[in-house]
Every structure is written in structure tokens, then in C-alpha cells.
Design an enzyme around this catalytic site. Structure first.
Site, PDB file in Angstrom:
ATOM      1  N   LYS A   1       0.794  -1.196  -0.072  1.00 12.02           N
ATOM      2  CA  LYS A   1       0.140  -0.061  -0.192  1.00 12.02           C
ATOM      3  C   LYS A   1       0.627   1.262  -0.051  1.00 12.02           C
ATOM      4  O   LYS A   1       0.498   2.140  -0.760  1.00 12.02           O
ATOM      5  CB  LYS A   1      -0.813   0.088   1.124  1.00 12.02           C
ATOM      6  CG  LYS A   1      -2.177  -0.619   1.166  1.00 12.02           C
ATOM      7  CD  LYS A   1      -3.147  -0.235   2.369  1.00 12.02           C
ATOM      8  CE  LYS A   1      -2.544  -0.093   3.795  1.00 12.02           C
ATOM      9  NZ  LYS A   1      -2.072  -1.770   4.253  1.00 12.02           N
TER      10      LYS A   1
ATOM     11  N   ARG B   1      -9.298   2.416   9.694  1.00 16.90           N
ATOM     12  CA  ARG B   1      -8.906   1.172   9.937  1.00 16.90           C
ATOM     13  C   ARG B   1      -9.861   0.129  10.757  1.00 16.90           C
ATOM     14  O   ARG B   1      -9.787  -0.775  10.891  1.00 16.90           O
ATOM     15  CB  ARG B   1      -7.615   1.178  10.697  1.00 16.90           C
ATOM     16  CG  ARG B   1      -6.339   0.411  10.070  1.00 16.90           C
ATOM     17  CD  ARG B   1      -5.355   0.653  11.130  1.00 16.90           C
ATOM     18  NE  ARG B   1      -3.939   0.048  10.647  1.00 16.90           N
ATOM     19  CZ  ARG B   1      -3.030   0.224   9.886  1.00 16.90           C
ATOM     20  NH1 ARG B   1      -3.157   1.587   9.403  1.00 16.90           N
ATOM     21  NH2 ARG B   1      -2.015  -0.470   9.648  1.00 16.90           N
TER      22      ARG B   1
ATOM     23  N   ARG C   1      11.251  -7.097   4.819  1.00 13.30           N
ATOM     24  CA  ARG C   1      11.070  -5.860   4.459  1.00 13.30           C
ATOM     25  C   ARG C   1      12.134  -4.683   5.014  1.00 13.30           C
ATOM     26  O   ARG C   1      12.318  -5.110   6.467  1.00 13.30           O
ATOM     27  CB  ARG C   1       9.623  -4.873   4.800  1.00 13.30           C
ATOM     28  CG  ARG C   1       9.342  -3.494   4.573  1.00 13.30           C
ATOM     29  CD  ARG C   1       8.004  -3.051   4.246  1.00 13.30           C
ATOM     30  NE  ARG C   1       7.283  -3.124   5.629  1.00 13.30           N
ATOM     31  CZ  ARG C   1       6.082  -2.767   5.896  1.00 13.30           C
ATOM     32  NH1 ARG C   1       5.321  -2.228   4.669  1.00 13.30           N
ATOM     33  NH2 ARG C   1       5.369  -2.617   7.078  1.00 13.30           N
TER      34      ARG C   1
ATOM     35  N   ARG D   1      11.359  -1.972  10.665  1.00  9.68           N
ATOM     36  CA  ARG D   1      10.464  -1.390  11.282  1.00  9.68           C
ATOM     37  C   ARG D   1      10.034  -2.570  12.788  1.00  9.68           C
ATOM     38  O   ARG D   1      10.436  -3.721  12.530  1.00  9.68           O
ATOM     39  CB  ARG D   1       9.136  -1.171  10.703  1.00  9.68           C
ATOM     40  CG  ARG D   1       8.972  -0.068  10.121  1.00  9.68           C
ATOM     41  CD  ARG D   1       7.771   0.109   9.105  1.00  9.68           C
ATOM     42  NE  ARG D   1       6.597  -0.370   9.923  1.00  9.68           N
ATOM     43  CZ  ARG D   1       5.271  -0.194   9.390  1.00  9.68           C
ATOM     44  NH1 ARG D   1       5.279   0.307   7.976  1.00  9.68           N
ATOM     45  NH2 ARG D   1       4.246  -0.565   9.761  1.00  9.68           N
TER      46      ARG D   1
ATOM     47  N   ARG E   1      -0.563  -8.372  13.737  1.00 10.23           N
ATOM     48  CA  ARG E   1      -1.247  -7.288  12.787  1.00 10.23           C
ATOM     49  C   ARG E   1      -2.421  -7.736  11.721  1.00 10.23           C
ATOM     50  O   ARG E   1      -3.197  -7.234  11.405  1.00 10.23           O
ATOM     51  CB  ARG E   1      -0.304  -6.573  12.170  1.00 10.23           C
ATOM     52  CG  ARG E   1       0.670  -5.462  13.105  1.00 10.23           C
ATOM     53  CD  ARG E   1       1.985  -5.108  12.438  1.00 10.23           C
ATOM     54  NE  ARG E   1       1.972  -4.465  11.272  1.00 10.23           N
ATOM     55  CZ  ARG E   1       3.032  -4.287  10.415  1.00 10.23           C
ATOM     56  NH1 ARG E   1       4.160  -5.102  10.613  1.00 10.23           N
ATOM     57  NH2 ARG E   1       2.901  -3.616   9.403  1.00 10.23           N
TER      58      ARG E   1
HETATM   59  P1  AMP Z   1       1.058   1.242   9.144  1.00 11.13           P
HETATM   60  O1  AMP Z   1       2.123   1.904   8.604  1.00 11.13           O
HETATM   61  O2  AMP Z   1      -0.049   1.644   8.196  1.00 11.13           O
HETATM   62  O3  AMP Z   1       1.186  -0.282   8.805  1.00 11.13           O
HETATM   63  O4  AMP Z   1       0.661   1.367  10.522  1.00 11.13           O
HETATM   64  C1  AMP Z   1       1.423   0.974  11.438  1.00 11.13           C
HETATM   65  C2  AMP Z   1       0.793   0.926  12.977  1.00 11.13           C
HETATM   66  O5  AMP Z   1       0.591   2.196  13.251  1.00 11.13           O
HETATM   67  C3  AMP Z   1      -0.440  -0.001  13.159  1.00 11.13           C
HETATM   68  O6  AMP Z   1      -0.045  -1.330  13.295  1.00 11.13           O
HETATM   69  C4  AMP Z   1      -1.292   0.641  13.987  1.00 11.13           C
HETATM   70  O7  AMP Z   1      -0.595   0.472  15.313  1.00 11.13           O
HETATM   71  C5  AMP Z   1      -0.891   2.211  13.875  1.00 11.13           C
HETATM   72  N1  AMP Z   1      -1.887   2.876  13.056  1.00 11.13           N
HETATM   73  C6  AMP Z   1      -1.891   3.470  11.793  1.00 11.13           C
HETATM   74  N2  AMP Z   1      -3.099   3.945  11.383  1.00 11.13           N
HETATM   75  C7  AMP Z   1      -3.992   3.562  12.279  1.00 11.13           C
HETATM   76  C8  AMP Z   1      -5.404   3.752  12.329  1.00 11.13           C
HETATM   77  N3  AMP Z   1      -6.089   4.353  11.411  1.00 11.13           N
HETATM   78  N4  AMP Z   1      -5.910   3.552  13.496  1.00 11.13           N
HETATM   79  C9  AMP Z   1      -5.307   2.781  14.509  1.00 11.13           C
HETATM   80  N5  AMP Z   1      -3.840   2.590  14.468  1.00 11.13           N
HETATM   81  C10 AMP Z   1      -3.127   3.014  13.514  1.00 11.13           C
END
Ligand code: AMP
Length: 217
Positions: A13, A88, A127, A160, A171
Site C-alpha cells: 500500500k 482502519r 521488508r 520496522r 497485525r
Molecule cells: P502502517 O504503517 O499503516 O502499517 O501502521 C503501523 C501501525 O500504526 C499500525 O499497526 C497501528 O498500530 C498504527 N496505526 C496506523 N494507522 C492507524 C489507524 N488508522 N488506527 C489505529 N492505529 C493505526
């Protein structure tokens, strides 16, 4: 265009978000990146979010929604934006509808990236991300020319803290339970484009752009 990207973690994404947003001339609003930035800056909000992120849990709505609202109010988002990582949950989806309705807008399109679970786990475990420009690499499928160094900006590549096996599974579970139902909601509205996210990045990107150029429905 007000665009939402959906799909499990590791589906690509973030990479597609950058390419699509650039092609459409709209800003990317990535909640994961914004939360990581807040942590890197040492803000209280960033510190609070970090504990949840490290465990693979969702950050509480009270934290995330405020950030998104503030970001969408900035002038560069007035002509459209691409959301990566928000909404989300169905509840966040409702909040987004409410925020957009205040200025007479709505979610115009949602792109839903799909890939088999094995592919996702393999992508996430290998990654590596640039700490500076956020470009993504993979130790096996897309290694940088010089180990540990970003080929785009020379930044240092990091893994990460949530790209480790136990957190990856957590996740994915959170995604299936909380985020996947949003795809059904946008499909019901007739604005969902489902895109298989396997194969070359450029092929996937072209597929997305072809679908977005068609009218919704
Ligand atoms: P991502 O970079 O999109 O994979 O997000 C990494 C982490 O950030 C997720 O596993 C959540 O802990 C947090 N996070 C990102 N976006 C949201 C959201 N819209 N609501 C809640 N937690 C979020």
C-alpha cells in the site's frame, strides 16, 4: 479525488500510495507514517502511539482521529487526498464520512489491495524501510544496491519494530477482524476497486490507474 487505500499490512500500500498520489497530484495522508514521525520527534502523542504499534495493536481513536482531522484541514488536502492506513475500523470510516460531510465531500473511491497470506508474511519479514525517505526494500525481492543504504536518498535502512514475526501475525489478525469489514462497506457503496497486488510494482500501479480513470460503479 478523495481516495482510500485498503489492504493488509505488507501488501504494498505504502509504495502504491506514493505512486498513485503523485500521478493524481494529491497529497498522501499516511497515519502509520504520521505516528512514526510523532514518535521520532518525541511528542507525547508519538510516545503513546509507539507502545500500541510495537505490539501490533491499533492506536486508540482519540489519538489517530485528531491527527487525521488536523491533516485534512490543511489547504493542500482541499482538492483531494489519498488516505493510507485510515480508516482502519468501521467506526473510523464513520468518522471520516462525518469529517468529509462537513465540507460537502465524501469518499470518492477505495482501492482494496489483496494478496495471499504467505506472500504478505514473507514481504513483511524481509521488508527494510529507509529511515529518511521511507522508501521500501526487501532483502530478497528488492535489495538495495549497497547493503543497508537507501538507493534513493542515501539514508539508513531499518527494520520496522513491528515487522517481526510475532507482531506480524498480530497485525494480520487485527486487520482481518477490524479493517477488512471496511472493504465490504465500500463495495456496498459501489466505490471499491479490488486489485490483486502480486507481481511487479509498475503493473499493479497501472492496474490501479486504469480502474481509477473509469467512473465508479
Ligand atoms: P502502517 O504503517 O499503516 O502499517 O501502521 C503501523 C501501525 O500504526 C499500525 O499497526 C497501528 O498500530 C498504527 N496505526 C496506523 N494507522 C492507524 C489507524 N488508522 N488506527 C489505529 N492505529 C493505526
Amino acid at each position: 479525488m478523495r481516495l482510500v487505500l485498503l489492504g493488509p499490512p505488507g501488501v504494498g500500500k505504502g509504495t502504491q500510495a506514493r505512486m498513485v498520489a503523485e500521478a493524481l497530484g494529491i497529497p498522501t495522508v499516511g497515519t502509520g507514517d504520521m505516528l512514526r514521525d510523532a514518535f521520532a520527534l518525541g511528542t507525547p502523542l508519538g510516545k503513546e502511539a509507539d507502545g500500541y504499534m510495537k505490539r501490533g495493536a491499533l492506536v486508540p481513536d482519540a489519538v489517530v482521529i485528531g491527527i487525521v482531522e488536523e491533516r485534512l484541514r490543511r489547504p493542500d488536502a482541499a482538492g483531494g487526498f489519498l488516505l493510507d492506513g485510515f480508516p482502519r475500523t468501521l467506526e473510523q470510516g464513520t468518522v471520516l464520512d462525518r469529517i468529509l460531510a462537513q465540507s460537502g465531500g465524501k469518499v470518492d473511491r477505495a482501492v482494496y489491495f489483496t494478496a495471499p497470506r504467505e506472500t504478505i508474511v514473507e514481504r513483511l519479514s524481509g521488508r527494510r524501510t529507509c529511515g529518511d525517505c521511507r522508501a521500501a526494500y526487501h532483502v530478497k525481492f528488492d535489495p538495495p544496491l549497497a547493503e543497508g543504504v537507501c538507493g534513493k536518498c542515501g539514508g539508513r535502512l531499518i527494520q520496522r519494530s513491528d515487522d517481526v514475526p510475532a507482531t506480524i501475525l498480530q497485525r494480520l489478525e487485527v486487520y482481518e477482524r477490524q479493517t477488512a469489514p471496511l472493504a465490504a462497506e465500500y463495495r456496498r457503496r459501489g466505490i471499491l476497486e479490488e486489485v490483486p497486488a502480486e507481481g511487479a510494482m509498475t503493473g499493479i500501479f497501472e492496474d490501479v490507474m486504469r480502474r481509477l480513470r473509469r467512473t465508479a460503479g
